[in-house]
Design an enzyme around this catalytic site. Structure first.
Site, short mmCIF file in Angstrom:
data_model
loop_
_atom_site.label_atom_id
_atom_site.label_comp_id
_atom_site.label_asym_id
_atom_site.label_seq_id
_atom_site.Cartn_x
_atom_site.Cartn_y
_atom_site.Cartn_z
N GLY A 278 0.77 -1.24 0.00
CA GLY A 278 0.00 0.00 0.00
C GLY A 278 0.80 1.28 0.00
O GLY A 278 0.22 2.37 0.02
N PRO A 321 4.77 -4.94 -0.86
CA PRO A 321 4.68 -3.80 -1.79
C PRO A 321 4.51 -4.27 -3.23
O PRO A 321 5.19 -5.20 -3.67
CB PRO A 321 6.03 -3.11 -1.62
CG PRO A 321 6.97 -4.22 -1.24
CD PRO A 321 6.14 -5.19 -0.41
N GLY A 322 3.59 -3.66 -3.94
CA GLY A 322 3.46 -3.94 -5.37
C GLY A 322 3.79 -2.68 -6.13
O GLY A 322 4.84 -2.55 -6.76
N ARG A 323 2.88 -1.70 -6.01
CA ARG A 323 3.03 -0.43 -6.71
C ARG A 323 4.40 0.23 -6.44
O ARG A 323 5.02 0.75 -7.38
CB ARG A 323 1.94 0.52 -6.22
CG ARG A 323 1.89 1.83 -6.97
CD ARG A 323 0.93 2.82 -6.27
NE ARG A 323 -0.22 2.21 -5.70
CZ ARG A 323 -1.44 2.18 -6.25
NH1 ARG A 323 -1.64 2.77 -7.39
NH2 ARG A 323 -2.46 1.59 -5.63
N TYR A 364 -10.47 5.62 -10.57
CA TYR A 364 -10.13 6.20 -9.26
C TYR A 364 -9.88 7.70 -9.33
O TYR A 364 -9.37 8.27 -8.37
CB TYR A 364 -8.84 5.58 -8.71
CG TYR A 364 -8.76 4.08 -8.76
CD1 TYR A 364 -9.67 3.28 -8.08
CD2 TYR A 364 -7.73 3.45 -9.46
CE1 TYR A 364 -9.57 1.90 -8.12
CE2 TYR A 364 -7.62 2.07 -9.50
CZ TYR A 364 -8.55 1.30 -8.83
OH TYR A 364 -8.44 -0.06 -8.86
N CYS A 391 -14.90 4.49 -27.14
CA CYS A 391 -16.21 5.13 -27.29
C CYS A 391 -16.81 5.42 -25.94
O CYS A 391 -17.78 4.78 -25.52
CB CYS A 391 -17.12 4.23 -28.10
SG CYS A 391 -16.59 4.25 -29.80
N GLU A 392 -16.23 6.36 -25.26
CA GLU A 392 -16.71 6.70 -23.93
C GLU A 392 -16.07 8.02 -23.55
O GLU A 392 -14.85 8.16 -23.64
CB GLU A 392 -16.27 5.58 -22.98
CG GLU A 392 -16.87 5.72 -21.64
CD GLU A 392 -17.12 4.37 -20.95
OE1 GLU A 392 -17.43 3.37 -21.63
OE2 GLU A 392 -16.98 4.35 -19.73
N TYR A 421 -0.70 -1.72 -11.96
CA TYR A 421 -2.16 -1.70 -12.16
C TYR A 421 -2.59 -1.07 -13.48
O TYR A 421 -3.69 -0.56 -13.58
CB TYR A 421 -2.86 -1.01 -10.98
CG TYR A 421 -2.51 -1.65 -9.65
CD1 TYR A 421 -2.97 -2.94 -9.35
CD2 TYR A 421 -1.68 -1.02 -8.73
CE1 TYR A 421 -2.63 -3.55 -8.15
CE2 TYR A 421 -1.34 -1.63 -7.52
CZ TYR A 421 -1.82 -2.90 -7.24
OH TYR A 421 -1.47 -3.51 -6.06
N1 LLP Z 1 -1.22 -7.01 -0.25
C1 LLP Z 1 -2.55 -7.14 -0.37
C2 LLP Z 1 -3.24 -8.10 0.48
C3 LLP Z 1 -3.25 -6.38 -1.31
O1 LLP Z 1 -4.56 -6.51 -1.41
C4 LLP Z 1 -2.55 -5.46 -2.12
C5 LLP Z 1 -3.26 -4.65 -3.10
C6 LLP Z 1 -1.16 -5.35 -1.97
C7 LLP Z 1 -0.53 -6.14 -1.02
C8 LLP Z 1 -0.33 -4.43 -2.80
O2 LLP Z 1 -0.67 -3.10 -2.67
P1 LLP Z 1 0.28 -1.97 -3.31
O3 LLP Z 1 1.59 -1.98 -2.57
O4 LLP Z 1 0.47 -2.32 -4.73
O5 LLP Z 1 -0.49 -0.73 -3.13
N2 LLP Z 1 -6.01 -1.36 -8.55
C9 LLP Z 1 -5.73 -0.39 -7.51
C10 LLP Z 1 -4.93 -0.98 -6.39
C11 LLP Z 1 -5.59 -2.20 -5.79
C12 LLP Z 1 -4.73 -2.82 -4.75
C13 LLP Z 1 -5.25 -4.14 -4.35
N3 LLP Z 1 -4.49 -4.78 -3.33
C14 LLP Z 1 -4.99 0.80 -8.14
O6 LLP Z 1 -4.79 0.79 -9.32
O7 LLP Z 1 -4.66 1.73 -7.44
#
Ligand code: LLP
Length: 463
Positions: A278, A321-323, A364, A391-392, A421
């Protein structure tokens, strides 16, 4: 995020229309290192380069739109997280942000673990050789087949999200003669300061088991009684694109409170806590994300302090961490198709992609930056809205930004920080074909996810 209207007028309007935009940068050709991948720059001709390759060359070879990913930057960021958390903690990259087999190999090589949240992500991870014990399996409604596959493969942990799932996973493990390591995902009741749809720890939502009214304690109680489960810890993920550490502070406090209750009731000190992912990134120059070492230090301190207060051994921490790892490493390269000035409003710049390759703006209200990439320009800034070809009317890529006033069809523009994402949430809306992901490193480019073709589309349409 603070926003201010620009005092000077854009090219096509005396008065600026309503909107959320920052003043144009003093130099529109400058590339703020906060929002661009590490190796991005401009060459002597003013063309944007990444990993030593000009975007004009990339566009020629791979077409547009395309996600261009800086592999060195990805590895740097992955390593920075790994190093910051050290050997007494684990970093699980959240594959939902963007997953491909090349990414899995990079993670493996850089010593990170992997969080997957579906059978498809699990299959990708396993097929690229990620050791199963370094995989965490998430999801609020894992199917029986997914559970069985994960248990058979021997994933390092399954994160349990409901009372039903506690029983399902226990039965599956037992029937396979195994004992599955699990964490229990709890909702700690924190309101994360982020978009409603990406906040996940307040109680009124689908993830996790609420700590409030003793439900989480009951979940641990039941799980501890089941032979098929080895309860290793508690999991909390409070949301996404978060800058403020105070939510993690409250989450850690409440999770440690549960660990203490478990110790008092069962005499068991759970060994691990996972604080989720997050952490926010910079999409525009106004965003100020924290560095991994600051985050690691803050989380270690919070957990250690809370555990000392509760007279508990400090559990092993993990994060997801993903993002923060993949987000800044890629940009989307588009070709401008039309430039449509609307007098007194703004100029609409249509590109050859749109909401099918980046749904985040529509979904978002996400903010992005944009730069002219195939050349520099000294023309006056003009206020633009970068829109797609779908088309939107909500098909917006960059809602409000400034680009040089001489922007013309055929120019390449690049939208930074699209590594997370965007490809993973891409769609075939209007039968768009999803763009490729091109990884660039040390002067060499290679496709790691290829562009979809009409053949791909028609193959699924079986008549
Ligand atoms: N761990 C869990 C259990 C999660 O549900 C998520 C994200 C992460 C880790 C990774 O979160 P990050 O570090 O990437 O923020 N599609 C949305 C974000 C959805 C996130 C879902 N879960 C966007 O584009 O902002």
């Amino acid at each position: 995020m603070s926003r201010s209207a620009h005092p000077a007028g854009p090219r096509h309007a005396d008065v600026l229309p309503e909107g959320h935009y920052t003043a144009p940068a003093d130099d529109l050709n400058a590339l703020d290192p906060k929002v661009w991948a590490h190796t991005v720059g401009r060459d002597a001709d003013g063309v944007v380069t990444v990993g030593g390759i000009a975007v004009t060359q990339l566009a020629e070879e791979y077409g547009t739109p395309a996600y261009i990913l800086d592999e060195a930057d990805f590895r740097d960021r992955a390593r920075a997280w790994r190093t910051a958390f050290g050997t007494d903690a684990d970093v699980f990259y959240a594959g939902k942000a963007f997953l491909s087999r090349a990414v899995v190999r990079w993670l493996d090589e850089e010593g990170l673990n992997l969080d997957v949240c579906s059978g498809g992500e699990l299959a990708t991870a396993l097929s690229a050789g990620m050791p199963a014990e370094r995989i965490a399996f998430h999801g609020n409604n894992k199917s029986p087949e997914e559970i069985e596959r994960a248990v058979r493969a021997g994933v390092g942990r399954i994160v349990l999200d409901s009372f039903q799932e506690i029983v399902r996973v226990a039965h599956t493990a037992e029937s396979l003669g195994k004992r599955q390591r699990v964490q229990i995902r709890v909702t700690v009741g924190v309101e994360a300061h982020t978009h409603e749809f990406i906040a996940t720890a307040h109680e009124d939502q689908k993830f996790g088991i609420p700590l409030a009214d003793g439900q989480a304690a009951e979940a641990v109680r039941r799980a501890l009684q089941l032979d098929g489960l080895d309860v290793i810890g508690i999991h909390s993920h409070i949301g996404s694109q978060i800058f403020d550490m105070s939510g993690f502070e409250v989450a850690a406090h409440r999770v440690v409170g549960l660990l203490k209750d478990v110790r008092d009731e069962h005499g068991v000190e759970l060994a691990e806590i996972d604080l989720g992912g997050g952490l926010g990134i910079a999409y525009t120059s106004d965003d100020d994300p924290r560095e991994p070492h600051e985050i690691a230090k803050a989380l270690h301190e919070i957990v250690t302090r809370e555990c000392e207060g509760a007279r508990l051994r400090t559990p092993r921490i993990s994060v997801e961490p993903g993002r923060a790892i993949v987000g800044p490493t890629a940009f989307t390269l588009y070709e401008v198709g039309t430039v449509k000035p609307l007098e007194g409003l703004r100029t609409y710049v249509s590109v050859d992609g749109g909401m099918s390759d980046n749904i985040r703006t529509a979904l978002y209200d996400a903010e992005y930056s944009v730069a002219l990439a195939s050349r520099t320009s000294d023309a006056e800034p003009m206020l633009v809205r970068v829109v797609g070809k779908h088309c939107e009317s909500g098909d917006i890529v960059v809602k409000d930004a400034f680009l040089p006033g001489d922007l013309a069809p055929g120019d390449l523009i690049a939208v930074p920080a699209t590594g997370a994402y965007c490809r993973s949430m891409a769609s075939n809306y209007n039968h768009a074909m999803r763009p490729p992901v091109v990884a660039v490193r040390d002067g060499a480019a290679r496709v790691i996810v290829r562009r979809e073709t009409e053949e791909d589309l028609l193959r699924l349409d079986v008549g």
